[in-house]
Design a protein around this motif. Structure first.
Motif, PDB file in Angstrom:
ATOM      1  N   LEU A 208       0.816  -1.210   0.000  1.00  0.00           N
ATOM      2  CA  LEU A 208       0.000   0.000   0.000  1.00  0.00           C
ATOM      3  C   LEU A 208       0.853   1.265   0.000  1.00  0.00           C
ATOM      4  N   GLY A 209       2.133   1.115   0.325  1.00  0.00           N
ATOM      5  CA  GLY A 209       3.028   2.272   0.321  1.00  0.00           C
ATOM      6  C   GLY A 209       3.450   2.760   1.686  1.00  0.00           C
ATOM      7  N   PHE A 210       3.075   2.039   2.759  1.00  0.00           N
ATOM      8  CA  PHE A 210       3.491   2.435   4.097  1.00  0.00           C
ATOM      9  C   PHE A 210       4.959   2.079   4.328  1.00  0.00           C
ATOM     10  N   THR A 211       5.638   2.879   5.146  1.00  0.00           N
ATOM     11  CA  THR A 211       7.013   2.606   5.562  1.00  0.00           C
ATOM     12  C   THR A 211       6.975   1.768   6.833  1.00  0.00           C
ATOM     13  N   LEU A 212       7.628   0.612   6.797  1.00  0.00           N
ATOM     14  CA  LEU A 212       7.572  -0.320   7.921  1.00  0.00           C
ATOM     15  C   LEU A 212       8.920  -0.409   8.639  1.00  0.00           C
ATOM     16  N   GLY A 213       8.868  -0.897   9.864  1.00  0.00           N
ATOM     17  CA  GLY A 213      10.072  -0.945  10.693  1.00  0.00           C
ATOM     18  C   GLY A 213      11.050  -2.025  10.325  1.00  0.00           C
ATOM     19  N   THR A 214      10.595  -3.054   9.606  1.00  0.00           N
ATOM     20  CA  THR A 214      11.466  -4.137   9.171  1.00  0.00           C
ATOM     21  C   THR A 214      11.192  -4.431   7.701  1.00  0.00           C
ATOM     22  N   ALA A 215      12.205  -4.979   7.022  1.00  0.00           N
ATOM     23  CA  ALA A 215      12.068  -5.267   5.595  1.00  0.00           C
ATOM     24  C   ALA A 215      11.102  -6.414   5.342  1.00  0.00           C
ATOM     25  N   GLU A 216      10.963  -7.286   6.323  1.00  0.00           N
ATOM     26  CA  GLU A 216      10.032  -8.413   6.234  1.00  0.00           C
ATOM     27  C   GLU A 216       9.490  -8.701   7.616  1.00  0.00           C
ATOM     28  N   ALA A 217       8.451  -9.502   7.690  1.00  0.00           N
ATOM     29  CA  ALA A 217       7.868  -9.839   8.988  1.00  0.00           C
ATOM     30  C   ALA A 217       8.838 -10.704   9.786  1.00  0.00           C
ATOM     31  N   GLN A 218       9.246 -10.226  10.965  1.00  0.00           N
ATOM     32  CA  GLN A 218      10.152 -10.979  11.821  1.00  0.00           C
ATOM     33  C   GLN A 218       9.474 -11.494  13.086  1.00  0.00           C
ATOM     34  N   SER A 219       8.300 -10.967  13.372  1.00  0.00           N
ATOM     35  CA  SER A 219       7.577 -11.332  14.591  1.00  0.00           C
ATOM     36  C   SER A 219       6.106 -10.990  14.391  1.00  0.00           C
ATOM     37  N   ALA A 220       5.343 -11.015  15.477  1.00  0.00           N
ATOM     38  CA  ALA A 220       3.930 -10.642  15.394  1.00  0.00           C
ATOM     39  C   ALA A 220       3.732  -9.140  15.509  1.00  0.00           C
ATOM     40  N   ILE A 221       4.818  -8.389  15.672  1.00  0.00           N
ATOM     41  CA  ILE A 221       4.759  -6.931  15.750  1.00  0.00           C
ATOM     42  C   ILE A 221       5.132  -6.349  14.390  1.00  0.00           C
TER      43      ILE A 221
END
Length: 400
Positions: free
Chosen positions: A316-329
């Motif tokens: 969607l274009g959001f900036t995320l804290g990690t490049a991929e999912a590393q946990s449930a956060i």
């Protein structure tokens, strides 16, 4: 007279300025009714919960609730005493036995909160003249444990193995050293390289404590956390955890194989001088922990949800804290506090609750929306969450 509150004036002003824009106070939300681990009534509206840390959805488990009700009937509402006096009931021992079985370790201590577990263990085993070496992004309870024990604090750059090794090599070889790490860091949801960090810690004569608060129940073959997933659990001296995440109640704990561990029950001040958990709470915790031992299907579903939500938000274009999912956060980075608060409010109006996190709790002065998934979220709910993020993001101008 000096106003002792004057030190908080900048924060008071920041809060007043934010609320003057008309935005809802993001730290004053009331859940009027909780329907399930994933849905509640907030401000009169049915709302999907995406900020509760209820990773395994155990808060409404029928067996867990039944165990709590039974203990409430048999033992009353509270213990009114410390664990070393009148505060140890059969349920506390059963809870510690469940923890020992879950982690396959020799010793377990239950604390009244996860905060107290870190405060108590760190302050007791690392005192004046000792060194605590910790990740600069460590939880407040870890820093407070260091301060209470009066140990020397040596911080290193977040998740940087080389920086950790350099700090260790500068310390006196004969000094007592405790390296404190976290499996999953709660703000960005990123995972620590525990295997390499534990190796360099042991090579430099340090004991190791790992806080697995945000990975217990979910990460690892048996849900024992990142240390298990990376194959180094046997090299960890102390594992700290909490009941307020995957276990679904309240309390904290430490497990260990150290042969002298039991002396901590007599010398750990936050354990000795705090009233113990109510019987109903330890009964729910013990029941939940034993069920988590067989939670592989729920763990797999939670991983699937985490990957779906991470990819969907990124697309969607959001900036995320990690490049991929590393946990449930999953952390969604906001441009600043004002736009973050506006986005939080827009999501709440869409019927979606997340956490608004701001400095100094966040690293690098970030403002972020912290999403924590639950194993009870359905695929349809994840799709709905993405739709609500898209509508809110476009309305606020966070995405195009």
């Amino acid at each position: 007279m000096t106003d002792l509150f004057s030190k908080f004036d900048p924060l008071i002003q920041q809060r007043e300025t934010l609320l003057a824009t008309g935005v809802t106070d993001p730290y004053n939300l009331v859940m009027e009714k909780v329907i399930s681990p994933t849905v509640a009534i907030c401000n009169g509206r049915e709302t999907i919960l995406l900020g509760t840390y209820n990773y395994m959805g155990m808060t409404f488990d029928e067996d867990v609730i039944a165990a709590g009700k039974d203990a409430l009937d048999k033992f009353g509402s509270g213990t009114t005493g410390s664990r070393v006096l009148n505060g140890t009931y059969q349920g506390h021992k059963e809870c510690e036995e469940a923890l020992k079985e879950f982690y396959a370790m020799d010793h377990a201590m239950v604390f009244s909160t996860g905060y107290q577990a870190n405060l108590g263990i760190i302050s007791t085993i690392a005192g004046k003249g000792d060194y605590v070496i910790l990740d600069i992004d460590s939880h407040a309870s870890i820093y407070d444990g260091c301060a209470m024990g009066n140990a020397e604090i040596v911080a290193f750059r977040h998740n940087d193995v080389e920086a950790l090794e350099k700090r260790l090599k500068r310390l006196p070889p004969e000094a007592g050293k405790l390296v404190v790490l976290e499996g999953v860091y709660s703000m960005l949801g990123d995972v620590a390289p525990l295997k390499e960090m534990i190796r360099v810690s042991k090579e430099n004569g340090a004991m190791v404590l790992v806080d697995e608060a945000h990975s217990m129940g979910f990460i690892g073959e048996h849900g024992r956390g990142v240390a298990e997933a990376q194959g180094v659990l046997d090299d960890v001296d102390f594992v700290i955890g909490t009941f307020s995440k995957s276990v679904g109640t309240v309390g904290g704990f430490c497990v260990s194989n150290h042969p002298k561990f039991e002396i901590l029950r007599l010398v750990c001040r936050p354990y000795v001088f705090t009233a113990s958990l109510p019987p109903s709470v330890v009964a729910t915790a013990a029941t939940s922990i034993r069920k988590l031992m067989h939670g592989s299907n729920k763990r797999a579903h939670l991983w699937e949800n985490s990957k779906l939500l991470h990819k969907g938000l990124r697309d969607l274009g959001f900036t995320l804290g990690t490049a991929e999912a590393q946990s449930a956060i999953i952390a969604v980075i906001m441009p600043d506090l004002e736009q973050g608060a506006m986005m939080w409010e827009a999501l709440l109006e869409e019927g979606l609750y997340v956490n608004l996190a701001r400095p100094p709790a966040t690293p690098a002065n970030m403002t972020l929306l912290r999403c924590s998934l639950c194993a009870e979220h359905s695929r349809a709910q994840v799709d709905e969450i993405l739709g609500r993020f898209e509508r809110a993001g476009k309305r606020i101008g966070i995405i195009g």
